[in-house]
Motif scaffolding. Structure first.
Motif, PDB file in Angstrom:
ATOM      1  N   ASN A  11       0.819  -1.224   0.000  1.00  0.00           N
ATOM      2  CA  ASN A  11       0.000   0.000   0.000  1.00  0.00           C
ATOM      3  C   ASN A  11       0.852   1.273   0.000  1.00  0.00           C
ATOM      4  OD1 ASN A  11       0.972  -0.023   2.604  1.00  0.00           O
ATOM      5  ND2 ASN A  11      -1.028   0.053   3.583  1.00  0.00           N
ATOM      6  N   GLY A  12       2.177   1.109  -0.105  1.00  0.00           N
ATOM      7  CA  GLY A  12       3.069   2.256  -0.160  1.00  0.00           C
ATOM      8  C   GLY A  12       3.612   2.707   1.189  1.00  0.00           C
ATOM      9  N   VAL A  13       3.100   2.155   2.282  1.00  0.00           N
ATOM     10  CA  VAL A  13       3.564   2.523   3.624  1.00  0.00           C
ATOM     11  C   VAL A  13       4.961   1.955   3.845  1.00  0.00           C
ATOM     12  CG1 VAL A  13       3.156   2.189   6.100  1.00  0.00           C
ATOM     13  CG2 VAL A  13       1.234   2.684   4.573  1.00  0.00           C
ATOM     14  N   GLU A  14       5.819   2.776   4.428  1.00  0.00           N
ATOM     15  CA  GLU A  14       7.177   2.350   4.767  1.00  0.00           C
ATOM     16  C   GLU A  14       7.170   1.749   6.176  1.00  0.00           C
ATOM     17  OE1 GLU A  14      10.148   2.655   3.002  1.00  0.00           O
ATOM     18  OE2 GLU A  14       9.139   3.508   1.251  1.00  0.00           O
ATOM     19  N   MET A  15       7.673   0.522   6.317  1.00  0.00           N
ATOM     20  CA  MET A  15       7.726  -0.166   7.598  1.00  0.00           C
ATOM     21  C   MET A  15       9.185  -0.413   7.990  1.00  0.00           C
ATOM     22  SD  MET A  15       6.076  -3.838   8.689  1.00  0.00           S
ATOM     23  CE  MET A  15       7.414  -4.925   8.176  1.00  0.00           C
ATOM     24  N   TYR A  42      14.941   2.331  17.933  1.00  0.00           N
ATOM     25  CA  TYR A  42      13.932   1.458  17.321  1.00  0.00           C
ATOM     26  C   TYR A  42      12.687   2.284  16.994  1.00  0.00           C
ATOM     27  CZ  TYR A  42      16.331  -2.918  18.411  1.00  0.00           C
ATOM     28  OH  TYR A  42      17.226  -3.948  18.470  1.00  0.00           O
ATOM     29  N   ARG A  43      12.062   1.964  15.855  1.00  0.00           N
ATOM     30  CA  ARG A  43      10.862   2.685  15.456  1.00  0.00           C
ATOM     31  C   ARG A  43       9.720   1.732  15.084  1.00  0.00           C
ATOM     32  NH1 ARG A  43      13.051   5.740  18.063  1.00  0.00           N
ATOM     33  NH2 ARG A  43      13.662   7.877  17.618  1.00  0.00           N
ATOM     34  N   ILE A  75       6.636   6.415  14.816  1.00  0.00           N
ATOM     35  CA  ILE A  75       6.790   5.039  15.285  1.00  0.00           C
ATOM     36  C   ILE A  75       5.742   4.160  14.638  1.00  0.00           C
ATOM     37  CG2 ILE A  75       5.400   5.374  17.382  1.00  0.00           C
ATOM     38  CD1 ILE A  75       7.718   3.523  18.676  1.00  0.00           C
ATOM     39  N   PHE A  76       6.142   2.959  14.280  1.00  0.00           N
ATOM     40  CA  PHE A  76       5.281   1.997  13.592  1.00  0.00           C
ATOM     41  C   PHE A  76       4.820   0.964  14.617  1.00  0.00           C
ATOM     42  CE2 PHE A  76       4.163  -1.450  10.789  1.00  0.00           C
ATOM     43  CZ  PHE A  76       3.825  -0.865   9.587  1.00  0.00           C
TER      44      PHE A  76
END
Length: 139
Positions: A11-15, A42-43, A75-76
């Motif tokens: 979906n284009g989200v950066e993880m 850490y994120r 933060i993810f």
């Protein structure tokens, strides 16, 4: 140092590719672990309803936001829907409960913890709910 390497989801989200797993972490342990991990760069934080520590993770995140260490969008957060809420009619409730415990308005990734849906007391698998039914839900 921030662990900034990411991968792009469909979906284009950066993880972020590095993250803290929180399984089997008790309340104080996970609060300290989340704080230390974020302070160390850490994120990504990974949790799940069945880990029974979403509330403590939410507390640690709120402390970090209030202290100005990070902003929510930096933060993810990944959590997982437990089998008692995998049926299509129960998923929104499961997500809302996780959000409440995490003290967040959204999570970045919400996964089905297992492929099979069960009734609320875990005594019986709901064989009428297919994996396709689980993945079709849009919240």
């Amino acid at each position: 140092m921030t662990f900034s390497k990411t991968l792009k989801l469909s979906n284009g989200v950066e993880m972020p590719i590095f993250g803290l797993g929180t399984w089997q972490s008790g309340r104080e342990e996970v609060i300290n672990a989340v704080r230390t991990a974020v302070l160390d760069g850490y994120r990504l934080i990974d949790t799940a309803t069945c880990y029974q520590n979403e509330d403590a993770i939410g507390e640690a995140l709120q402390q970090l936001f209030k202290e100005g260490v990070i902003k929510r969008e930096e933060i993810f957060i990944t959590t997982k829907c437990w089998t008692t809420h995998l049926s299509p009619e129960d998923q929104e409730e499961g997500l809302r409960e996780s959000l409440e415990r995490l003290k967040l308005d959204y999570v970045d990734l919400w996964l089905a913890h297992m492929p099979g849906a069960f009734n609320k007391d875990m005594s019986e698998q709901r064989k009428n709910v297919t994996v396709e039914d689980v993945w079709k839900v849009r919240i």
